[in-house]
Every structure is written in structure tokens, then in C-alpha cells.
Design a protein around this motif. Structure first.
Motif, short mmCIF file in Angstrom:
data_model
loop_
_atom_site.label_atom_id
_atom_site.label_comp_id
_atom_site.label_asym_id
_atom_site.label_seq_id
_atom_site.Cartn_x
_atom_site.Cartn_y
_atom_site.Cartn_z
N UNK A 1 35.02 38.69 38.83
CA UNK A 1 35.87 39.37 39.83
C UNK A 1 37.26 39.71 39.30
N UNK A 2 37.93 38.82 38.57
CA UNK A 2 39.25 39.20 38.05
C UNK A 2 39.19 40.41 37.12
N UNK A 3 38.12 40.53 36.35
CA UNK A 3 37.96 41.68 35.46
C UNK A 3 37.72 42.95 36.27
N UNK A 4 36.90 42.84 37.31
CA UNK A 4 36.65 44.00 38.17
C UNK A 4 37.92 44.41 38.91
N UNK A 5 38.69 43.42 39.35
CA UNK A 5 39.95 43.71 40.04
C UNK A 5 40.93 44.41 39.09
N UNK A 6 40.97 43.95 37.85
CA UNK A 6 41.85 44.59 36.86
C UNK A 6 41.43 46.03 36.62
N UNK A 7 40.13 46.27 36.54
CA UNK A 7 39.62 47.63 36.33
C UNK A 7 39.98 48.52 37.51
N UNK A 8 39.81 48.02 38.72
CA UNK A 8 40.15 48.79 39.92
C UNK A 8 41.65 49.09 39.96
N UNK A 9 42.45 48.13 39.57
CA UNK A 9 43.90 48.31 39.53
C UNK A 9 44.27 49.43 38.54
N UNK A 10 43.65 49.41 37.38
CA UNK A 10 43.92 50.45 36.38
C UNK A 10 43.48 51.83 36.88
N UNK A 11 42.33 51.89 37.52
CA UNK A 11 41.85 53.17 38.03
C UNK A 11 42.80 53.72 39.08
N UNK A 12 43.28 52.85 39.95
CA UNK A 12 44.22 53.29 40.99
C UNK A 12 45.54 53.75 40.36
N UNK A 13 45.98 53.02 39.36
CA UNK A 13 47.25 53.31 38.71
C UNK A 13 47.22 54.62 37.92
N UNK A 14 46.07 54.94 37.32
CA UNK A 14 46.02 56.08 36.41
C UNK A 14 45.22 57.27 36.93
N UNK B 1 20.62 30.39 22.40
CA UNK B 1 19.56 30.04 23.33
C UNK B 1 20.12 30.06 24.76
N UNK B 2 19.32 30.47 25.72
CA UNK B 2 19.78 30.44 27.12
C UNK B 2 20.18 29.04 27.58
N UNK B 3 19.63 28.01 26.97
CA UNK B 3 19.97 26.66 27.40
C UNK B 3 21.40 26.26 27.04
N UNK B 4 22.04 26.96 26.09
CA UNK B 4 23.44 26.66 25.75
C UNK B 4 24.41 27.70 26.33
N UNK B 5 23.86 28.72 26.99
CA UNK B 5 24.70 29.78 27.55
C UNK B 5 25.34 29.32 28.85
N UNK B 6 26.67 29.21 28.85
CA UNK B 6 27.40 28.77 30.04
C UNK B 6 28.19 29.92 30.66
N UNK B 7 27.84 31.13 30.31
CA UNK B 7 28.56 32.31 30.81
C UNK B 7 28.55 32.35 32.34
N UNK B 8 27.42 32.07 32.95
CA UNK B 8 27.34 32.11 34.42
C UNK B 8 28.29 31.09 35.05
N UNK B 9 28.42 29.91 34.44
CA UNK B 9 29.36 28.90 34.95
C UNK B 9 30.80 29.44 34.89
N UNK B 10 31.12 30.09 33.78
CA UNK B 10 32.48 30.61 33.60
C UNK B 10 32.76 31.69 34.64
N UNK B 11 31.82 32.62 34.80
CA UNK B 11 31.98 33.70 35.78
C UNK B 11 32.09 33.13 37.19
#
Length: 170
Positions: free
Chosen positions: A41-54, A151-161
Motif C-alpha cells: 500500500x505505501x508503494x501504491x500510495x506513492x505512485x498515486x501521489x506522483x501521478x496526481x503531482x505530475x 524456495x517458496x518456504x523461505x520467501x517472506x515477501x507476503x509477511x513484509x507486504x
């Protein structure tokens, strides 16, 4: 001779160190940075902010480009019926307008890239804090971000997101 002795001592030290280590498993995690920067969400919010700004400047540039193309097409159409002086004057005007358009487009791109880097840096900083919290709380030995295969068993990307999303898109 000294080098052979040093290599033998080093090999012996490695052998002793590896056999002396208790049979303990390393806890390793992997984070897909691209996914975090795309899906959190913070990345999507940053993208939306940039789109609005530019978006306004981008639309202005598109309009200028369209007007320039129309003027060029008009000159191509009218060129056979124009006198040399008028044709030369209009060509110079078009070249000058195009030069100004290219300058504005470069400035726009530089401004956009600078702001994008600022916004991404803020998201990356937040993501790194979340990764550090996960590292500490779940007692990881190693968390990596750039790998060839994981390996998917070491992927913690979903936890971070999920953790970033819980903090909100601020």
C-alpha cells in the motif's frame, strides 16, 4: 614451503570449525523487493501521489506535442504554395518550438525521476524497517533481497507486504 604450510593450517582450521559447530539449522528468509515496491500500500500510495503531482504537466506536454505535430503537418501541406521566405520562417519557428518542447520534456522527466526516487527511497526505508522487525522478532539468521533462485518456504515477501499494509499507505 611456507605457503603450503599456511594452506594446510587454514584447511585444518576450516575442518575443525565445521565439525565443532553444533548441528543447528540456519533460519533464512528472502524478500522480493520488486513485489514489495509494486504491491504494498505505501508503494501504491506513492505512485498515486506522483501521478496526481505530475499528471497536469504530462497533459500539457502531450498537448504541446500534438500542436507541434499539427503545425508540422500544416507546413508540409502548405510548403508547395508558400514563398521561400515564408516557408523558411515557418520552418525556423517549428524548429524553435520543437527545441522548447524537448527542453520542457527533459525537465519534466528529470523532475519526475527525482520525485520517483524520493518516494521509492521512503518506501524502501519503511520496508527495510519492517524486514528488520521480522528479522528480530522471528529470530532469522539471514534475510536476503537479491537472489537468483529462492524456495517458496523461505520467501517472506507476503509477511513484509502485510506488515507494511497494516501500517497504512502513509
Amino acid at each position: 614451503m611456507k605457503s603450503v604450510v599456511l594452506k594446510s593450517v587454514a584447511a585444518l582450521a576450516v575442518l575443525v570449525a565445521t565439525t565443532a559447530v553444533p548441528a543447528q539449522e540456519l533460519k533464512i528468509g528472502y524478500v522480493n523487493s520488486d513485489r514489495v515496491l509494486r504491491d504494498a500500500l505505501p508503494a501504491k500510495a506513492a505512485q498515486a501521489k506522483l501521478e496526481a503531482e505530475f499528471s497536469r504537466r504530462e497533459k500539457e506536454l502531450t498537448d504541446i506535442g500534438n500542436r507541434l505535430k499539427a503545425a508540422s503537418d500544416r507546413l508540409d501541406k502548405d510548403a508547395p504554395t508558400l514563398g521561400d521566405a515564408e516557408r523558411t520562417k515557418r520552418q525556423r519557428d517549428l524548429v524553435e518550438q520543437d527545441r522548447e518542447f524537448q527542453r520542457k520534456r527533459r525537465e519534466f522527466q528529470e523532475d519526475l525521476n527525482m520525485r520517483k526516487n524520493e518516494e521509492l527511497a521512503a518506501v524502501v526505508e519503511r520496508a527495510n524497517r519492517v524486514i528488520k522487525q521480522i528479522f528480530d522478532s522471528e529470530k532469522y539468521d539471514l534475510i536476503v533481497q537479491e537472489v537468483v533462485f529462492a524456495s517458496p518456504k523461505v520467501d517472506i515477501t507476503d509477511k513484509v507486504i502485510k506488515s507494511l499494509n497494516a501500517q497504512g499507505g502513509k
